[in-house]
Motif scaffolding. Structure first.
Motif, mmCIF file in Angstrom:
data_model
loop_
_atom_site.group_PDB
_atom_site.id
_atom_site.type_symbol
_atom_site.label_atom_id
_atom_site.label_comp_id
_atom_site.label_asym_id
_atom_site.label_seq_id
_atom_site.Cartn_x
_atom_site.Cartn_y
_atom_site.Cartn_z
ATOM 1 N N GLY A 20 0.805 -1.208 0.000
ATOM 2 C CA GLY A 20 0.000 0.000 0.000
ATOM 3 C C GLY A 20 0.840 1.261 0.000
ATOM 4 N N ALA A 21 2.001 1.255 0.663
ATOM 5 C CA ALA A 21 2.828 2.448 0.745
ATOM 6 C C ALA A 21 3.439 2.798 -0.613
ATOM 7 C CB ALA A 21 3.918 2.270 1.791
ATOM 8 N N LYS A 22 3.650 1.776 -1.454
ATOM 9 C CA LYS A 22 4.293 2.014 -2.736
ATOM 10 C C LYS A 22 3.319 2.558 -3.784
ATOM 11 C CE LYS A 22 5.665 -2.178 -3.347
ATOM 12 N NZ LYS A 22 6.283 -3.403 -3.861
ATOM 13 N N VAL A 23 2.007 2.406 -3.557
ATOM 14 C CA VAL A 23 1.026 2.825 -4.553
ATOM 15 C C VAL A 23 1.071 4.341 -4.695
ATOM 16 C CG1 VAL A 23 -1.420 2.888 -5.159
ATOM 17 C CG2 VAL A 23 -0.458 0.841 -4.107
ATOM 18 N N ARG A 24 1.270 4.779 -5.931
ATOM 19 C CA ARG A 24 1.359 6.208 -6.216
ATOM 20 C C ARG A 24 0.055 6.703 -6.818
ATOM 21 N NH1 ARG A 24 7.125 7.311 -9.030
ATOM 22 N NH2 ARG A 24 6.152 9.359 -9.165
ATOM 23 N N THR A 25 -0.227 7.978 -6.623
ATOM 24 C CA THR A 25 -1.446 8.574 -7.168
ATOM 25 C C THR A 25 -1.154 9.822 -8.006
ATOM 26 O OG1 THR A 25 -1.775 9.855 -5.142
ATOM 27 C CG2 THR A 25 -2.889 7.714 -5.275
ATOM 28 N N ASP A 26 0.128 10.179 -8.146
ATOM 29 C CA ASP A 26 0.460 11.362 -8.928
ATOM 30 C C ASP A 26 0.193 11.095 -10.416
ATOM 31 O OD1 ASP A 26 2.597 9.573 -8.397
ATOM 32 O OD2 ASP A 26 4.078 11.014 -9.092
ATOM 33 N N LEU A 27 -0.296 12.114 -11.109
ATOM 34 C CA LEU A 27 -0.722 11.966 -12.499
ATOM 35 C C LEU A 27 0.333 12.386 -13.511
ATOM 36 C CD1 LEU A 27 -4.302 13.425 -12.069
ATOM 37 C CD2 LEU A 27 -3.668 11.012 -12.273
ATOM 38 N N GLU A 28 1.152 13.364 -13.179
ATOM 39 C CA GLU A 28 2.079 13.956 -14.152
ATOM 40 C C GLU A 28 2.983 12.934 -14.846
ATOM 41 O OE1 GLU A 28 5.692 15.690 -15.705
ATOM 42 O OE2 GLU A 28 5.591 14.582 -13.805
ATOM 43 N N LEU B 73 2.436 9.850 -15.477
ATOM 44 C CA LEU B 73 1.605 9.044 -16.375
ATOM 45 C C LEU B 73 1.167 9.851 -17.591
ATOM 46 C CD1 LEU B 73 -0.653 7.219 -13.766
ATOM 47 C CD2 LEU B 73 1.499 6.440 -14.774
ATOM 48 N N GLU B 74 0.717 11.068 -17.362
ATOM 49 C CA GLU B 74 0.248 11.898 -18.474
ATOM 50 C C GLU B 74 1.371 12.209 -19.450
ATOM 51 O OE1 GLU B 74 -1.750 15.105 -16.402
ATOM 52 O OE2 GLU B 74 -3.682 14.068 -16.605
ATOM 53 N N ARG B 75 2.594 12.342 -18.949
ATOM 54 C CA ARG B 75 3.736 12.584 -19.844
ATOM 55 C C ARG B 75 4.041 11.347 -20.686
ATOM 56 N NH1 ARG B 75 8.317 13.729 -16.441
ATOM 57 N NH2 ARG B 75 9.516 13.762 -18.346
ATOM 58 N N ARG B 76 3.925 10.171 -20.103
ATOM 59 C CA ARG B 76 4.249 8.933 -20.817
ATOM 60 C C ARG B 76 3.103 8.412 -21.677
ATOM 61 N NH1 ARG B 76 7.379 9.722 -16.764
ATOM 62 N NH2 ARG B 76 9.509 8.934 -16.747
ATOM 63 N N PHE B 77 1.879 8.657 -21.259
ATOM 64 C CA PHE B 77 0.707 8.148 -21.977
ATOM 65 C C PHE B 77 -0.169 9.302 -22.466
ATOM 66 C CE2 PHE B 77 1.265 4.847 -18.400
ATOM 67 C CZ PHE B 77 2.254 4.162 -19.092
ATOM 68 N N ALA B 78 0.454 10.264 -23.116
ATOM 69 C CA ALA B 78 -0.228 11.483 -23.545
ATOM 70 C C ALA B 78 -1.447 11.203 -24.425
ATOM 71 C CB ALA B 78 0.754 12.400 -24.274
ATOM 72 N N ALA B 79 -1.408 10.151 -25.225
ATOM 73 C CA ALA B 79 -2.519 9.842 -26.130
ATOM 74 C C ALA B 79 -3.811 9.510 -25.386
ATOM 75 C CB ALA B 79 -2.138 8.686 -27.057
ATOM 76 N N SER C 65 -7.313 10.990 -14.262
ATOM 77 C CA SER C 65 -7.640 11.279 -12.863
ATOM 78 C C SER C 65 -7.692 9.950 -12.121
ATOM 79 C CB SER C 65 -8.990 12.005 -12.765
ATOM 80 O OG SER C 65 -10.036 11.186 -13.259
ATOM 81 N N GLY C 66 -7.769 10.010 -10.806
ATOM 82 C CA GLY C 66 -7.934 8.819 -9.982
ATOM 83 C C GLY C 66 -6.928 7.710 -10.231
ATOM 84 N N ALA C 67 -5.690 8.056 -10.475
ATOM 85 C CA ALA C 67 -4.672 7.045 -10.782
ATOM 86 C C ALA C 67 -4.182 6.350 -9.519
ATOM 87 C CB ALA C 67 -3.497 7.679 -11.510
ATOM 88 N N HIS C 68 -3.904 5.059 -9.666
ATOM 89 C CA HIS C 68 -3.249 4.251 -8.634
ATOM 90 C C HIS C 68 -2.262 3.378 -9.371
ATOM 91 C CE1 HIS C 68 -7.044 5.367 -6.663
ATOM 92 N NE2 HIS C 68 -6.268 5.444 -5.600
ATOM 93 N N PRO D 128 8.419 2.721 -19.800
ATOM 94 C CA PRO D 128 7.689 3.600 -20.717
ATOM 95 C C PRO D 128 8.418 4.926 -20.895
ATOM 96 C CG PRO D 128 6.618 3.576 -18.582
ATOM 97 C CD PRO D 128 7.718 2.541 -18.529
ATOM 98 N N SER D 129 8.605 5.301 -22.138
ATOM 99 C CA SER D 129 9.320 6.543 -22.422
ATOM 100 C C SER D 129 8.324 7.697 -22.502
ATOM 101 C CB SER D 129 10.099 6.410 -23.725
ATOM 102 O OG SER D 129 9.238 6.000 -24.765
ATOM 103 N N VAL D 130 8.841 8.877 -22.311
ATOM 104 C CA VAL D 130 8.029 10.082 -22.384
ATOM 105 C C VAL D 130 7.636 10.304 -23.831
ATOM 106 C CG1 VAL D 130 8.018 12.568 -22.003
ATOM 107 C CG2 VAL D 130 9.092 11.066 -20.347
ATOM 108 N N SER D 131 6.390 10.627 -24.043
ATOM 109 C CA SER D 131 5.875 10.869 -25.393
ATOM 110 C C SER D 131 6.643 12.012 -26.037
ATOM 111 C CB SER D 131 4.388 11.227 -25.310
ATOM 112 O OG SER D 131 3.930 11.677 -26.549
ATOM 113 N N ALA D 132 6.998 11.841 -27.305
ATOM 114 C CA ALA D 132 7.755 12.871 -28.037
ATOM 115 C C ALA D 132 6.951 14.157 -28.130
ATOM 116 C CB ALA D 132 8.111 12.362 -29.419
#
Length: 166
Positions: A33-41, A43-49, A54-57, A158-162
């Motif tokens: 549980g401590a390792k679960v992250r909720t920050d979005l940035e 993910l949004e940088r890597r999965f821009a498409a 929201s609500g990421a885990h 996962p790489s950051v989207s170009a």
């Protein structure tokens, strides 16, 4: 003297193995549980498409770490989790005819994420959509649930989207 060193050494090794196992078990329990992250940035940088999320885990865990390695090298990182997409986003993604989504249930779900999976999800996946998302530069699978507009992603390095900039 050689006979005495043998059993003593084995005893020490056995004791060391028990200590290591106990340490691994207690570390795993305290990390749940401590390792679960909720920050979005990240993910949004890597999965821009996927658009706004929201609500990421999610988890970012090192794969194949081996303490016996003598030469440090690159470490593969598994990025796996769920996120909520905008309403209607999954239907729009699935609407592209070249993607051919099929029913498929995610495999190898980390236990720490089980409670964040949507109940009764009807997951679909498309090899062509996976290829679009990864650009062929890293392994990854993207499962979508049209009923909840949720994505479950399981990727390695996962790489950051170009298109998202530096």
């Amino acid at each position: 003297m050689g006979d005495m060193a043998g059993p003593g050494r084995r005893g020490v090794l056995a004791f060391g193995a028990v200590v290591v196992l106990a340490a691994c078990t207690s570390t795993a329990k305290s990390a749940d549980g401590a390792k679960v992250r909720t920050d979005l940035e990240p993910l949004e940088r890597r999965f821009a498409a996927l658009g706004a999320l929201s609500g990421a885990h999610w988890l970012g865990t090192a794969l194949g770490t081996d303490s016996r390695m003598s030469v440090p090298g690159p470490t593969d990182v598994r990025v796996v989790g769920t996120a909520q997409l905008r309403a209607g986003a999954v239907a729009a993604i699935m609407g592209a005819p070249q993607r051919s989504f099929q029913s498929e249930t995610p495999r190898q779900l980390p236990g720490e994420l089980a409670e964040f999976m949507p109940k009764g999800a009807r997951w679909v996946r498309s090899d062509s959509f996976d290829s679009e998302m990864t650009g062929g530069t890293y392994p990854g699978a993207f499962y979508l649930d049209p009923g909840t507009d949720t994505v479950y992603f399981d990727t390695t390095n996962p790489s950051v989207s170009a298109s998202s900039g530096p």
